[in-house]
Every structure is written in C-alpha cells, then in structure tokens.
Motif scaffolding. Structure first.
Motif, mmCIF file in Angstrom:
data_model
loop_
_atom_site.group_PDB
_atom_site.id
_atom_site.type_symbol
_atom_site.label_atom_id
_atom_site.label_comp_id
_atom_site.label_asym_id
_atom_site.label_seq_id
_atom_site.Cartn_x
_atom_site.Cartn_y
_atom_site.Cartn_z
ATOM 1 N N ALA A 134 16.515 28.628 46.752
ATOM 2 C CA ALA A 134 16.284 30.071 46.698
ATOM 3 C C ALA A 134 17.598 30.826 46.536
ATOM 4 O O ALA A 134 17.706 31.749 45.709
ATOM 5 N N VAL A 135 18.622 30.436 47.301
ATOM 6 C CA VAL A 135 19.928 31.092 47.209
ATOM 7 C C VAL A 135 20.529 30.889 45.824
ATOM 8 O O VAL A 135 21.047 31.826 45.202
ATOM 9 N N ALA A 136 20.452 29.645 45.321
ATOM 10 C CA ALA A 136 21.000 29.353 43.997
ATOM 11 C C ALA A 136 20.260 30.119 42.910
ATOM 12 O O ALA A 136 20.878 30.594 41.938
ATOM 13 N N THR A 137 18.958 30.271 43.050
ATOM 14 C CA THR A 137 18.170 30.994 42.055
ATOM 15 C C THR A 137 18.570 32.468 41.991
ATOM 16 O O THR A 137 18.673 33.054 40.910
ATOM 17 N N VAL A 138 18.791 33.068 43.162
ATOM 18 C CA VAL A 138 19.242 34.464 43.200
ATOM 19 C C VAL A 138 20.578 34.604 42.472
ATOM 20 O O VAL A 138 20.773 35.507 41.647
ATOM 21 N N VAL A 143 23.638 36.177 37.564
ATOM 22 C CA VAL A 143 24.607 35.837 36.523
ATOM 23 C C VAL A 143 23.964 35.880 35.144
ATOM 24 O O VAL A 143 24.552 36.361 34.166
ATOM 25 N N ALA A 144 22.720 35.387 35.049
ATOM 26 C CA ALA A 144 22.033 35.370 33.762
ATOM 27 C C ALA A 144 21.800 36.783 33.229
ATOM 28 O O ALA A 144 21.891 37.033 32.024
ATOM 29 N N VAL A 145 21.517 37.709 34.139
ATOM 30 C CA VAL A 145 21.257 39.090 33.733
ATOM 31 C C VAL A 145 22.540 39.806 33.346
ATOM 32 O O VAL A 145 22.567 40.610 32.400
ATOM 33 N N THR A 146 23.626 39.507 34.059
ATOM 34 C CA THR A 146 24.875 40.254 33.841
ATOM 35 C C THR A 146 25.858 39.557 32.907
ATOM 36 O O THR A 146 26.823 40.198 32.462
ATOM 37 N N HIS A 260 41.068 38.174 43.966
ATOM 38 C CA HIS A 260 40.077 38.083 42.882
ATOM 39 C C HIS A 260 38.689 38.329 43.477
ATOM 40 O O HIS A 260 38.021 37.409 43.951
ATOM 41 N N VAL A 261 38.262 39.587 43.464
ATOM 42 C CA VAL A 261 36.971 39.973 44.032
ATOM 43 C C VAL A 261 35.923 39.998 42.931
ATOM 44 O O VAL A 261 36.105 40.663 41.909
ATOM 45 N N ILE A 262 34.834 39.262 43.136
ATOM 46 C CA ILE A 262 33.727 39.241 42.187
ATOM 47 C C ILE A 262 32.459 39.642 42.917
ATOM 48 O O ILE A 262 32.414 39.601 44.155
ATOM 49 N N PRO A 263 31.404 40.056 42.205
ATOM 50 C CA PRO A 263 30.155 40.412 42.874
ATOM 51 C C PRO A 263 29.645 39.247 43.737
ATOM 52 O O PRO A 263 29.602 38.103 43.285
ATOM 53 N N PHE A 264 29.268 39.558 44.962
ATOM 54 C CA PHE A 264 28.862 38.505 45.890
ATOM 55 C C PHE A 264 27.661 37.715 45.370
ATOM 56 O O PHE A 264 27.596 36.482 45.504
ATOM 57 N N LEU A 265 26.701 38.406 44.766
ATOM 58 C CA LEU A 265 25.497 37.728 44.284
ATOM 59 C C LEU A 265 25.821 36.663 43.236
ATOM 60 O O LEU A 265 25.129 35.642 43.135
ATOM 61 N N SER A 266 26.885 36.890 42.473
ATOM 62 C CA SER A 266 27.203 35.956 41.396
ATOM 63 C C SER A 266 27.678 34.608 41.919
ATOM 64 O O SER A 266 27.611 33.601 41.207
ATOM 65 N N ILE A 267 28.149 34.570 43.160
ATOM 66 C CA ILE A 267 28.719 33.332 43.679
ATOM 67 C C ILE A 267 27.685 32.500 44.444
ATOM 68 O O ILE A 267 27.972 31.358 44.844
#
Length: 342
Positions: A134-138, A143-146, A260-267
C-alpha cells in the motif's frame, strides 16, 4: 559455532566490500563531500524515527502473540523484536535466514512452544506485506502522476512492485491451500534429517515422527488462529504501516540533511521495493539493499553521490543501530533461556 562465526564474519566482509565498490563506483570523493556538507542536526533525527519504527513493529509482534494466546508485555515485545532484527541482520537472506533464531527468542520470552514463536514471527513478516504494498503504491502513484517521463529505473520499480504484488499472495495462498500436503512433505522428507541432527548434535534431542508431526501441525494451527482474528490483523497491519512510513521518513530526512528535499510522497516506494534486495546472500541484505535504494532514488532526480550518502545515513540508523542494540538484546535473551533450562 566457530564455523558459524567464521561464515558470518566472511559475509560481513563481502557485504562491506560491496559497499566500498558502490561508493567507489559513484565516486568516493563526491560521496564524502556530500556527507561533509550535511546538517548533523537533521541527520540525527533519523535515530528517534528508527526507534519509533522498531517500537511499531515490536508492538505488531506483541499483537500477534496476544492473538496466539502467548502474551508478553509491550516493552518486552519491542525488546524481543530488536533481537529478532539483529538475527535477521547477521544472517544471509535476511528474514528467511533469521526467522528460526528469532522464533527461539520469542518462544523463550513468551514461555511458549517453539512452533508458536515461529508462527508469530512468520505472521508478523507476512503481515508486513500488505502495508508495504500500500505504501509503495501511494509512492509510485504520486511519481507516475508527477513524473515528466518514465525512465528505465522507474519502469523497473513499477515492475518490481507488480511482481511482488503477484508472487507473494500467490505463494501464500498455495502454501495454505495445500498445507496438509506440505505437512506430509515436512514429516516424510525433512523428518529423518531433523532426527539425524538430533542424534549427532549434543545439545539437542532426536524428536520422534509423532513429535515432528505435532509441531508442524501446531505451527499451521497458530498461523490459522492469527488469520482468523480480524482485530489483531487490523492492529498489526496498522502498526506495520506506521513502521514503513517511519523507514521512509528516515530516508527522506537523510536526503534533507544533505540539502536535497523532495516531496515526501515520492519517496514512499523506495524503501518497500528496495527492501526486496534483503533476500541477497549477504547479512541482512547489506550491500544489496543500499544498491537498490540508490538505484531507486535516481529517477527521482537525486544526484548519485547525494543518493549514496543519504542511503549511508539512513542505513546507519535503520541497520547498524538496531544491529548493535539487538545484539545486546539477543545476548540477554540467550542468557535468560540458558538459566531457564538449568
């Protein structure tokens, strides 16, 4: 025992050598420079986050043991789970290699049969799968959308998640569906070998066929009891999900510490998918997991040297720290077990 220690030491040497090769390939000077530019205060935040992760998964073990009728105190469950992490981290193939030792710690601490401890740790490991997916899917969905484009590394990540989602439930279903046949295979094929080891190992006794059959039956019965307890399942998986988020947070903080700050959801997809590399024949997947994490961070736009340095910080908090404290916990539990046998 001397042979086991030698194999463990050799495994660590090989794993550390692989880490050195990874850093050398990326660029030793560049990785060191990235680490030196880091913010120690932010990097230090990975330590309490790792403690929350260990506590959450330890409480997941506590929940499962309660469902099995072998309850222990919550803090004891966290202590035992830390020892289990240690056993996973020093044996090849990660959890697959460490579970038999972890089961011994659990059965001793909960004063239960060995097969109950084995069922408990096997259930906890299995229950980690659904939250990890579930976490990986989110993360992958974000990432797929952005993402501007699907790179080869990103395609690999999606393929790995899809394979994990298909293979693990299928194997679990087949094992449970044909458990009666599997029981007979264990008793008929492995039973003689277990009895032989019992005769040649001085500290063990040779179990009879009926005892082996009873223990195998007890293992599947214990797993069935956990599977039928919906409240325990929801609680254990919720705690597991919290643990996965903490692990992802640790890696995100490691990157933030290096500027190097990236969107949390992407990680969120990096840790669950990268952890598949834990099945490598190195202690706790050491070396293989680091390589996987670095590979998965690249399509997120993280420079290779920053990704490598961040992974080293993250693994310091989530691999080396639990291994050190877990070693102490394992020593204490082993001493308690020896005193109980006397």
């Amino acid at each position: 025992m001397d042979g086991d220690r030698l194999k463990t030491a050799a495994g660590f040497v090989a794993a550390v050598a692989l880490l050195v090769v990874i850093v050398w390939y990326i660029g030793f000077d560049e990785v060191v420079a990235a680490l030196l530019r880091g913010d120690p205060g932010i990097a230090a935040l990975t330590l309490p986050v790792a403690v929350v992760w260990l506590s959450a998964w330890g409480l997941s073990l506590y929940t499962v043991l309660g469902a099995l009728g072998a309850p222990i105190r919550p803090h004891k469950a966290v202590f035992v789970f830390t020892a289990a992490v240690f056993s996973n981290n020093i044996t090849p193939f990660g959890q697959a290699g460490g579970e038999p030792v972890s089961a011994m710690f659990i059965s001793s601490a909960s004063d239960s049969e060995y097969e109950t401890g084995l069922a408990a740790i096997a259930s906890v490991d299995t229950l980690h799968f659904i939250p990890s997916l579930a976490v990986a899917t989110v993360g992958l969905g974000y990432v797929a959308v952005t993402a501007a484009e699907f790179t080869q590394d990103l395609v690999f990540a999606v393929a790995a998640a899809a394979a994990l989602a298909a293979v693990v439930p299928t194997v679990g279903y087949l094992v449970w569906r044909f458990r009666e046949r599997l029981k007979r295979v264990v008793v008929d094929r492995l039973g003689p070998g277990i009895q032989f080891l019992g005769r040649v190992v001085p500290i063990a006794s040779a179990p009879s066929r009926s005892v082996i059959e009873k223990r195998v039956e007890g293992f599947f019965s214990s797993v069935g009891r956990v599977a039928s307890n919906r409240r325990a399942l929801v609680t254990a998986m919720s705690l597991s999900a919290l643990g996965w988020v903490c692990l992802s947070t640790s890696l995100w903080l490691s990157l933030a510490a290096l500027g190097h700050v990236i969107p949390f959801l992407s990680i969120l997809f990096v840790v669950p998918i990268g952890s598949i590399a834990g099945v490598t024949p190195f202690p706790g997947g050491l070396g293989g997991i680091e390589a996987a994490f670095v590979t998965l961070l690249l399509p997120l736009g993280v420079p290779a040297e920053v990704a490598t340095a961040a992974v080293l910080i993250h693994r310091g908090a989530t691999y080396w720290l639990p291994t050190a404290f877990g070693g102490g916990a394992a020593f204490v539990l082993s001493a308690e077990a020896r005193r109980a046998r006397q």
